[in-house]
Each structure stands twice: as C-alpha cells, then as structure tokens.
Motif scaffolding. Structure first.
Motif, PDB file in Angstrom:
ATOM      1  N   ALA A   7      33.839  -6.991  -0.603  1.00 23.03           N
ATOM      2  CA  ALA A   7      33.350  -8.326  -0.988  1.00 23.03           C
ATOM      3  C   ALA A   7      32.353  -8.289  -2.144  1.00 23.03           C
ATOM      4  CB  ALA A   7      32.696  -8.996   0.221  1.00 23.03           C
ATOM      5  N   THR A   8      31.909  -7.106  -2.546  1.00 18.76           N
ATOM      6  CA  THR A   8      30.841  -7.036  -3.565  1.00 18.76           C
ATOM      7  C   THR A   8      31.252  -6.140  -4.737  1.00 18.76           C
ATOM      8  OG1 THR A   8      29.790  -5.236  -2.300  1.00 18.76           O
ATOM      9  CG2 THR A   8      28.978  -7.466  -1.911  1.00 18.76           C
ATOM     10  N   PRO A   9      32.244  -6.588  -5.522  1.00 19.44           N
ATOM     11  CA  PRO A   9      32.704  -5.744  -6.640  1.00 19.44           C
ATOM     12  C   PRO A   9      31.609  -5.482  -7.672  1.00 19.44           C
ATOM     13  CG  PRO A   9      33.678  -7.951  -6.742  1.00 19.44           C
ATOM     14  CD  PRO A   9      33.012  -7.841  -5.403  1.00 19.44           C
ATOM     15  N   LYS A  10      30.619  -6.370  -7.762  1.00 19.30           N
ATOM     16  CA  LYS A  10      29.524  -6.165  -8.729  1.00 19.30           C
ATOM     17  C   LYS A  10      28.257  -5.660  -8.040  1.00 19.30           C
ATOM     18  CE  LYS A  10      31.144  -9.690 -11.959  1.00 19.30           C
ATOM     19  NZ  LYS A  10      30.891 -11.017 -12.509  1.00 19.30           N
ATOM     20  N   GLY A  11      28.380  -5.113  -6.851  1.00 19.83           N
ATOM     21  CA  GLY A  11      27.207  -4.617  -6.125  1.00 19.83           C
ATOM     22  C   GLY A  11      26.343  -5.763  -5.633  1.00 19.83           C
ATOM     23  N   LEU A  12      25.087  -5.428  -5.253  1.00 25.02           N
ATOM     24  CA  LEU A  12      24.169  -6.427  -4.710  1.00 25.02           C
ATOM     25  C   LEU A  12      22.813  -6.332  -5.391  1.00 25.02           C
ATOM     26  CD1 LEU A  12      24.770  -6.086  -0.855  1.00 25.02           C
ATOM     27  CD2 LEU A  12      25.226  -8.105  -2.268  1.00 25.02           C
ATOM     28  N   ASP A  13      22.275  -7.486  -5.748  1.00 28.27           N
ATOM     29  CA  ASP A  13      20.907  -7.533  -6.272  1.00 28.27           C
ATOM     30  C   ASP A  13      19.910  -7.849  -5.162  1.00 28.27           C
ATOM     31  OD1 ASP A  13      21.737  -7.191  -9.036  1.00 28.27           O
ATOM     32  OD2 ASP A  13      22.604  -9.200  -8.821  1.00 28.27           O
ATOM     33  N   VAL A  14      20.334  -8.682  -4.199  1.00 26.61           N
ATOM     34  CA  VAL A  14      19.448  -9.066  -3.097  1.00 26.61           C
ATOM     35  C   VAL A  14      20.230  -9.019  -1.783  1.00 26.61           C
ATOM     36  CG1 VAL A  14      18.081 -10.942  -2.076  1.00 26.61           C
ATOM     37  CG2 VAL A  14      17.998 -10.558  -4.542  1.00 26.61           C
ATOM     38  N   TYR A  15      19.658  -8.338  -0.782  1.00 27.52           N
ATOM     39  CA  TYR A  15      20.204  -8.417   0.575  1.00 27.52           C
ATOM     40  C   TYR A  15      19.137  -9.042   1.468  1.00 27.52           C
ATOM     41  CZ  TYR A  15      21.352  -7.167   5.361  1.00 27.52           C
ATOM     42  OH  TYR A  15      21.570  -7.239   6.717  1.00 27.52           O
ATOM     43  N   PHE A  16      19.413 -10.222   2.009  1.00 26.12           N
ATOM     44  CA  PHE A  16      18.495 -10.902   2.943  1.00 26.12           C
ATOM     45  C   PHE A  16      18.873 -10.423   4.338  1.00 26.12           C
ATOM     46  CE2 PHE A  16      16.748 -14.183   5.588  1.00 26.12           C
ATOM     47  CZ  PHE A  16      15.647 -14.679   4.905  1.00 26.12           C
ATOM     48  N   ASP A  17      18.049  -9.528   4.880  1.00 23.01           N
ATOM     49  CA  ASP A  17      18.431  -8.828   6.120  1.00 23.01           C
ATOM     50  C   ASP A  17      17.912  -9.538   7.361  1.00 23.01           C
ATOM     51  OD1 ASP A  17      19.420  -6.942   7.847  1.00 23.01           O
ATOM     52  OD2 ASP A  17      17.795  -5.504   7.530  1.00 23.01           O
ATOM     53  N   ARG A  47      16.510  -5.932  -4.416  1.00 20.19           N
ATOM     54  CA  ARG A  47      15.450  -6.269  -3.450  1.00 20.19           C
ATOM     55  C   ARG A  47      16.053  -6.560  -2.082  1.00 20.19           C
ATOM     56  NH1 ARG A  47      16.528  -8.181  -8.105  1.00 20.19           N
ATOM     57  NH2 ARG A  47      16.230 -10.382  -7.615  1.00 20.19           N
ATOM     58  N   ILE A  48      15.375  -6.071  -1.042  1.00 22.77           N
ATOM     59  CA  ILE A  48      15.814  -6.345   0.332  1.00 22.77           C
ATOM     60  C   ILE A  48      14.647  -6.960   1.097  1.00 22.77           C
ATOM     61  CG2 ILE A  48      16.798  -5.400   2.448  1.00 22.77           C
ATOM     62  CD1 ILE A  48      17.990  -3.122   0.835  1.00 22.77           C
ATOM     63  N   PRO A  49      14.569  -8.312   1.143  1.00 24.03           N
ATOM     64  CA  PRO A  49      13.589  -8.933   2.023  1.00 24.03           C
ATOM     65  C   PRO A  49      14.080  -8.787   3.467  1.00 24.03           C
ATOM     66  CG  PRO A  49      14.834 -10.614   0.780  1.00 24.03           C
ATOM     67  CD  PRO A  49      15.372  -9.276   0.367  1.00 24.03           C
ATOM     68  N   VAL A  50      13.280  -8.121   4.302  1.00 23.38           N
ATOM     69  CA  VAL A  50      13.705  -7.860   5.687  1.00 23.38           C
ATOM     70  C   VAL A  50      13.086  -8.923   6.587  1.00 23.38           C
ATOM     71  CG1 VAL A  50      13.788  -6.217   7.580  1.00 23.38           C
ATOM     72  CG2 VAL A  50      13.902  -5.399   5.203  1.00 23.38           C
ATOM     73  N   CYS A  51      13.930  -9.852   7.004  1.00 20.19           N
ATOM     74  CA  CYS A  51      13.494 -10.984   7.815  1.00 20.19           C
ATOM     75  C   CYS A  51      13.543 -10.635   9.296  1.00 20.19           C
ATOM     76  CB  CYS A  51      14.408 -12.166   7.508  1.00 20.19           C
ATOM     77  SG  CYS A  51      14.016 -13.637   8.441  1.00 20.19           S
ATOM     78  N   GLY A  52      14.582  -9.949   9.711  1.00 22.03           N
ATOM     79  CA  GLY A  52      14.729  -9.596  11.123  1.00 22.03           C
ATOM     80  C   GLY A  52      15.704  -8.454  11.286  1.00 22.03           C
ATOM     81  N   MET A  53      15.720  -7.874  12.487  1.00 22.98           N
ATOM     82  CA  MET A  53      16.640  -6.774  12.786  1.00 22.98           C
ATOM     83  C   MET A  53      17.226  -6.991  14.175  1.00 22.98           C
ATOM     84  SD  MET A  53      15.103  -3.311  11.156  1.00 22.98           S
ATOM     85  CE  MET A  53      14.931  -3.146   9.384  1.00 22.98           C
TER      86      MET A  53
END
Ligand code: NAP
Length: 327
Positions: A205-215, A234-240
């Motif tokens: 789903a991400t042929p151009k990679g990822l700039d932001v992952y909202f986790d 950037r990976i803002p880690v909201c929850g796990m």
C-alpha cells in the motif's frame, strides 16, 4: 436522594478482561451540601487506556474512574446552576457529588450533536489533531499511515491527513470498518490486518514509503511501519493497544530509526494545550462541512459498561465507544 448504580473492579484481569472482573453496585448518592453539586452522568466514555489501569492504578472495590459528561441535578454552589453540562472523570457511576474540582462546564455547539464533544470535538479529536500536526509535524502531500483508522482517534487522524492532501493508508481489523474507510472516508488504501499480514499489506500500500506513521497499535504495526519509513520520517506514538492485555508490544527493528533518522515520540493530549482553540475552530468547521465524519457505538445503561470496555479490546466498536446512562 437518588440511587446511583456504579461499576466496581473486583478482580484484576489477566489478559482479556472478563465480566467477572467487575460488579454492578447500588449506592445512595448524598444530597449536595454547601459549595457542592450533585451531578447525573448522561454519557460515559470508554477508552483503551482503562485497560492498563485495571492491572495497576484502578483501586479494587471502588467505583471506576473514567471520562463522562453529566448534568448538574442539584446545586448549592455559586459556580454551577441546575442543568449545567459538565465534563468530569467520574464515569462508571450514575450520580456523584462534587465540590466543583475536576468539573469543566461545557457549552455545546448548537449545530452539532452533544456526543461529538466526547470524541471528534473533544479530547479524542484533539489527541489526533495535535498528535498529527504538532508532534508528527505533518506537511501537505505527505505519505501517511494511521492504525486503528476506523476508531475514535484513528478516524480523526486519518481524515485530518486527507484534509491536508496527503496519501493516507489506514488499517483496521474488520471488513465493515474497512468498507466505511474506503467508501465514506475515502482513504487511498485500506488494510484489513486480519486478512492480510500487516507487513505485506503495508508494503503493497505504500509504494512511496511513509513520511508519518500515527501509531495506535505498537507491536507488529509499528514494526511494519518502521520498514517503510522515509528519511526524516516521524512516528507520533499515540497508543499501543496490541500490548494492553499482555503488557508487551514487541518491536524487533527499532534500529531502523537510525538509518532513516526517524523521530519516534510518545505524547498525551495535554502536551499541546496551546493548540486547543485552533483545534476547536478547525474541527467544528470540518464537522459542519462534512469533511470529518464519525461513527459512534453507544451501549445503553451502566450495566453495559464492562461489556463496552471488553468490546473495545475485541474491536467491536466502530468509532467512539460510549455508554448512555440517561437522557
Ligand atoms: P478505538 O480505536 O476507537 O478502539 C480500539 C480499537 O483498537 C478497536 O476497535 C480495534 O479496532 C483496535 N484493536 C484492538 N486490539 C487490537 C490489536 N491487538 N491490534 C490492532 N488493533 C487492535 O480507541 P481510541 O480511543 O480511538 O484509542 C486508539 C488508541 O489511541 C489506543 O491505543 C489508545 O490508548 C490511544 N489513545 C491515546 C491518547 C493519548 O493521549 N496518547 C488518547 C486517547 C487514545 P480494529 O477492529 O480496527 O482492530
């Protein structure tokens, strides 16, 4: 003096909570004394963060704590009038008496349903807004992945990224939620991680990679995203949430943050309160224009509160999980 039914934690769960970990208890709510108010809760919010507190933090054999929206039923306080709506942390009970500390008066937007103040236009939506724009430093047109994208926080984060003209991938664990994300919300790609392994699906789903992952998930979702991060992502880690029952959310490729110089940062909503006014203005406008859509799963009556919390951990909610306690 009304009878107030409340939910107590009577046993600490191991793994997935069970109905036997909770008890429905009847208590008498006392009348308000000088300087106090009696509040009737109308809705309570059910949140994943409650699960870790069942293991440590929430006292046994006491009414559980949680976000709620109530109405002042009796007032002997100059600060509140009968009928005032108040946000509070005294959920999991029908009535309570307060000296006013911890109560925030709510002036609901007359053009929106009351309950949006408990999610998209409340702290849930603010968490998504600040997490994405302030912690995640989202820029227009970037490549974005949001996990639990059909949930209360995730659905708002994914739609803000769409408003910012980003390419947005969302993940969920149910086909009806995936259909909503594709059809109603219009995400660019939607992953059902229970059908296709998240690592494979995210790569496709991400042929151009990822700039932001909202986790929102941690574990396997964070691991899959770390493989796809672009330089200076950037990976803002909201929850796990994947680790809330087990206490573990293992990630084996954390060193990827070095090679790609990725910023990974946990946060809570109170980290960016200076943005609350901007958020309320933007979100109210987006909701009224139909640019942010939402779903609610509303269970009826205090006795359903344990089922609501267990259901949240099992993915049985679409959008915000609420329990309605009174009209
Ligand atoms: P939510 O997403 O509306 O509901 C929880 C959803 O998590 C479930 O419906 C399910 O969705 C998914 N889920 C459950 N177990 C999972 C697992 N093992 N792996 C992957 N997904 C799983 O809840 P929310 O209130 O919006 O919270 C979302 C996340 O944000 C949580 O991690 C929560 O702790 C965090 N949060 C953080 C803050 C903060 O200030 N940092 C504030 C609020 C919430 P699917 O059916 O799609 O799998």
């Amino acid at each position: 003096m009304p009878v107030s039914r409340e939910i107590h934690l009577v046993r600490r769960p191991e793994g997935m909570p069970s109905p036997k970990d909770f008890a429905l208890v009847e208590a008498s709510a006392p009348d308000a004394r000088d300087g106090e108010v009696l509040v009737q809760n109308l809705y309570m919010s059910v949140d994943p963060a409650m699960r870790p507190r069942l293991t440590a933090g929430q006292a046994l054999n006491e009414a559980m704590m949680g976000g709620a929206l109530g109405r002042v039923a009796q007032s002997r306080s100059d600060a509140f009038a009968v009928g005032d709506l108040v946000s509070n942390r005294q959920g999991f009970r029908e009535y309570f008496v307060s000296d006013g500390k911890g109560l925030t008066k709510l002036n609901p937007d007359p053009d929106l349903p009351l309950t949006v103040h408990m999610h998209a236009l409340g702290m849930t939506g603010f968490t998504a807004y600040g997490g994405l724009l302030f912690i995640g430093q989202l820029k227009e047109g970037e490549q974005v992945f949001v996990s639990t994208a059909a949930g209360a926080v995730g659905s708002v984060a994914a739609q803000i990224a769409k408003i910012k003209d980003c390419y947005v991938v969302g993940s969920t664990g149910a086909e009806d939620k995936a259909a909503w994300l594709r059809g109603e919300v219009g995400l660019d790609a939607v992953i059902n991680y229970k059908e296709t392994p998240i690592r494979q699906a995210l790569e496709e789903a991400t042929p151009k990679g990822l700039d932001v992952y909202f986790d929102n998930v941690g574990g396997d979702h964070l691991e899959a995203a770390l493989r796809r991060m672009n330089t200076l992502g950037r990976i803002p880690v909201c929850g796990m949430i994947s680790g809330y029952n087990s206490g573990q959310s293992p990630v084996r490729n954390l060193s990827n943050i070095i090679y790609s110089r990725v910023m990974l940062r946990g946060f809570v909503g109170t980290d960016f309160m200076h943005l609350y006014g901007d958020f309320q203005r933007d979100m109210a406008a987006w909701l009224k224009a139909g640019r942010v859509k939402y779903q609610e799963t509303v269970l009826q009556g205090i006795a359903e509160a344990p089922a609501a919390l267990i259901g949240l951990m099992e993915g049985r909610n679409s959008g915000k999980m609420l329990v309605k306690l009174a009209d």
